[in-house]
Design a protein around this motif. Sequence first.
Motif, short mmCIF file in Angstrom:
data_model
loop_
_atom_site.label_atom_id
_atom_site.label_comp_id
_atom_site.label_asym_id
_atom_site.label_seq_id
_atom_site.Cartn_x
_atom_site.Cartn_y
_atom_site.Cartn_z
N ARG A 157 43.74 27.66 -7.18
CA ARG A 157 43.39 26.51 -6.36
C ARG A 157 43.18 25.25 -7.20
NH1 ARG A 157 38.77 30.06 -3.74
NH2 ARG A 157 38.56 30.37 -5.95
N PRO A 206 45.04 24.18 -10.24
CA PRO A 206 46.02 24.32 -11.31
C PRO A 206 45.79 23.32 -12.44
CG PRO A 206 47.05 23.62 -9.23
CD PRO A 206 45.63 23.89 -8.94
N VAL A 259 49.09 31.84 0.58
CA VAL A 259 48.69 31.34 -0.73
C VAL A 259 49.66 31.81 -1.81
CG1 VAL A 259 46.94 31.70 -2.49
CG2 VAL A 259 46.27 30.96 -0.21
N ALA A 269 51.63 29.13 -3.96
CA ALA A 269 51.43 29.07 -5.41
C ALA A 269 52.76 29.18 -6.14
CB ALA A 269 50.49 30.19 -5.85
N GLU A 302 40.90 24.39 0.37
CA GLU A 302 41.53 24.93 -0.83
C GLU A 302 43.01 24.59 -0.91
OE1 GLU A 302 41.01 29.13 -1.09
OE2 GLU A 302 42.19 29.59 0.68
N GLN A 337 43.19 20.83 -1.79
CA GLN A 337 42.75 20.62 -3.16
C GLN A 337 43.83 21.03 -4.16
OE1 GLN A 337 39.80 19.35 -4.38
NE2 GLN A 337 40.67 19.60 -6.42
N ALA A 338 44.52 22.12 -3.85
CA ALA A 338 45.56 22.61 -4.76
C ALA A 338 46.85 21.79 -4.65
CB ALA A 338 45.85 24.08 -4.47
N TRP A 340 48.90 21.79 -1.99
CA TRP A 340 49.92 22.59 -1.33
C TRP A 340 50.28 22.07 0.05
CZ3 TRP A 340 46.86 27.63 -2.68
CH2 TRP A 340 47.09 27.96 -4.02
#
Lengths: 313, 434
Positions: free
Chosen positions: A65, A67, B94, B98, B116, B119-120, B122
């Motif tokens: 989450r 990176p 996820v 990823a 999440e 934040q990532a 995605w």
Amino acid sequence: MTTVAPPQAPAELSRTERRRLSEATRAERRFGWLLCAPAVIVMLAVSAYPIVYAIYLSLQRYDLRFPEQTHFVGLSNYGTVLSSGTWWHAFFVTVIIMVVSVAIELALGMALALLLYYTPLWRGLVRTSILLPYGIVTVAAAYSWQFAWTPGVGYLANLLPAGSAPLTNQWQAIGIIILAEIWKTTPFMTLLLLAGLTLVPEDLLKAAKVDGASGWQRFTQIMLPLMKPAILVALLFRMLDAFRIFDNIFILTKGNNGTGSVSILGYDNLFTALNLGIGSAISVLILICVAIIAVIFILGFGTAAPGTALERR
Amino acid sequence: MNIHHDGRPSWLRGPDFRRRAAVMSAPVLLAAALAACSSGNGSGPVTLNYWSFPDNSGAIQQAVDTCSAASGGKYTIVYNKLPTDADGQRQQLVRRLAAHDSSMDILGLDVTWEAETAQAGWILPWTGADKAAAVRDTLPTMLQTATWRGQLYAVPYNTNTQLLWYRSDLVPNPPTTWDQMINMAEQLAKEGKPHYIEIQGAQYEGATVWFNSLVSSAGGSILNATSTAPSLGPPALKALQIMSRLAHSVAADPSLSVQQEDQNRLAMEGGTAAFELNYPFVYPSMKTNNPTLFKNFKWALYPGVVPGFPSRVTIGGIDLAVSAFSTHPDLARQAILCLRDRDNQILAATKGGLPPTLMSLYSDPAFIKAYPFAADIKQALLTASVRPKTPYYQNVSIVISHAVSPAIGIDPPATLNQIKGGIENALVDKGLVP
């Protein structure tokens, strides 16, 4: 390039001969490697690479989450895992499941192997039917155990006093997990022990009988020592398997209420928490534990590692 | 080996790897292209892959077909079903995100995954006209779940919340607080009548939802406003005291520690319970499974914690987001706005039983007919509470569900400390997830 003539002709002769021989051997060896190459490459790709990559990941702060926060942290993930009560609890649960289930499987498996060995009728049919639990997919079997122990719908849960939910009680649930493991893998143990049993020469048993040895004496004095290699291999295989227990627990309790094994812990940290660093450190620690078990068996008890049996004899 | 910051060795990156991946996936693409050619016109509409929970009512598929047809050949939406359980859905999404999987365009996210995934990086933020269209008439509480660091990242599709369901033959006037409800149940037990209170007590997300509803209803919250530290405090202590009181009371179902929503429903339909805290799906189910009990099967707002203060029950639901790896983000946004438009929300509500996120629908006669409890649901939704908004939500939730379940093991002050310490660790990503 000029070579200085050696003083002793015979030696020179033997050296060229040796060289010629060794060239032949070397060519043969090279050919051997060539034949092995595809297998070696596949092995490296499917096992060595993931292991090395897992070790590499375990040295990183790496959360999927975040990176951008990824960086090298050395052994700190191992420090986090080894100083965590959660890891040691899972380790303790795993060892209990491993020791108890393998011990009971060994006793049961031995009894079944003897039974099979001395079954006069339909040996093939009996052997096949005993193998059935091993042939059922673990997850499918685990689901049927789960239903059986669920209050209200399960036939086993209904045998218990009303209101008991064994799968939510830590020790009862661990007991059920062990039971499911035993039910599932005793046939495997039986099969390996049966193979060992067939190695015991009939004549030896007859001779002992003539000498007045009781059934128990024949079992402990003759059968067990002769079966030792088979028993050790069976124990080694089962312990390595049992230490990595995952599917039964995953279906039965999801590792809830303190029933998680180290593999469940690794899975939760990798796939639920998405923490690749910590999760990989747990995976590597499991690999190390498994390696220690194997080394103890092979060096400590002299278990023949698969494939080394021929060289030893 | 040259290792980049994202952890992939150099040979797994860059054009070389992509070319190899492209060569390997060529047959798949070719097959897809052939399928597209055989079914459509020359150039063919763009395929948008929609990944969401498995809807067996047919409402999503019908909406997908309607929107594809209405796009005028711009796109065809393909509905891909995720696993049934929320953990399985999240894991699949996820894992693919990823890996920067471009075969996902529209994602159906549970209300706890936005932080999440945003934040990532995605999922893509919504801005401008698209955002204006997305927020119009939409429930503000649901928009909160779809917002991360001040930006809207997803569009609410459906919502859900719990009501108190009770037997009017046993309970003439529904309780307004938990203490009152437990007292009533204990009184029924003395009279030898069905008296259980059905609530989700198993060690899973449901237990976290129960705790969150109680803490919010007591006037508190699990995290502080900026999601940087636990808030908890006296409201959380009060919540734990109520959970503990129920667990030790005759009012608790003996299988409280294994109960999830469906076990609650079955117990109520079986006639052993007097109260049930659950989602509206129990209503049509009772109608079909136990018509006799259905006559006395009534609903009220979720009981509060403090007398005189209404409850703030946890909100649930699905938000639709555009994957950051989608090759057609603009079309995906258009498709989302269609998938959650008025008609399709009515369809999802009447056919699939899921409460809509457009507020005006709650006064629509067609909807009220299918949803007799529409007014109460709307009131519950407007005062609803949101679960902790943090990229570490999963860790926080596990800390809570492990601490409060089984509820019989709660020792309020000690459990509160355990939750506080666990959340503090989770928020800095320290330690292991149990």
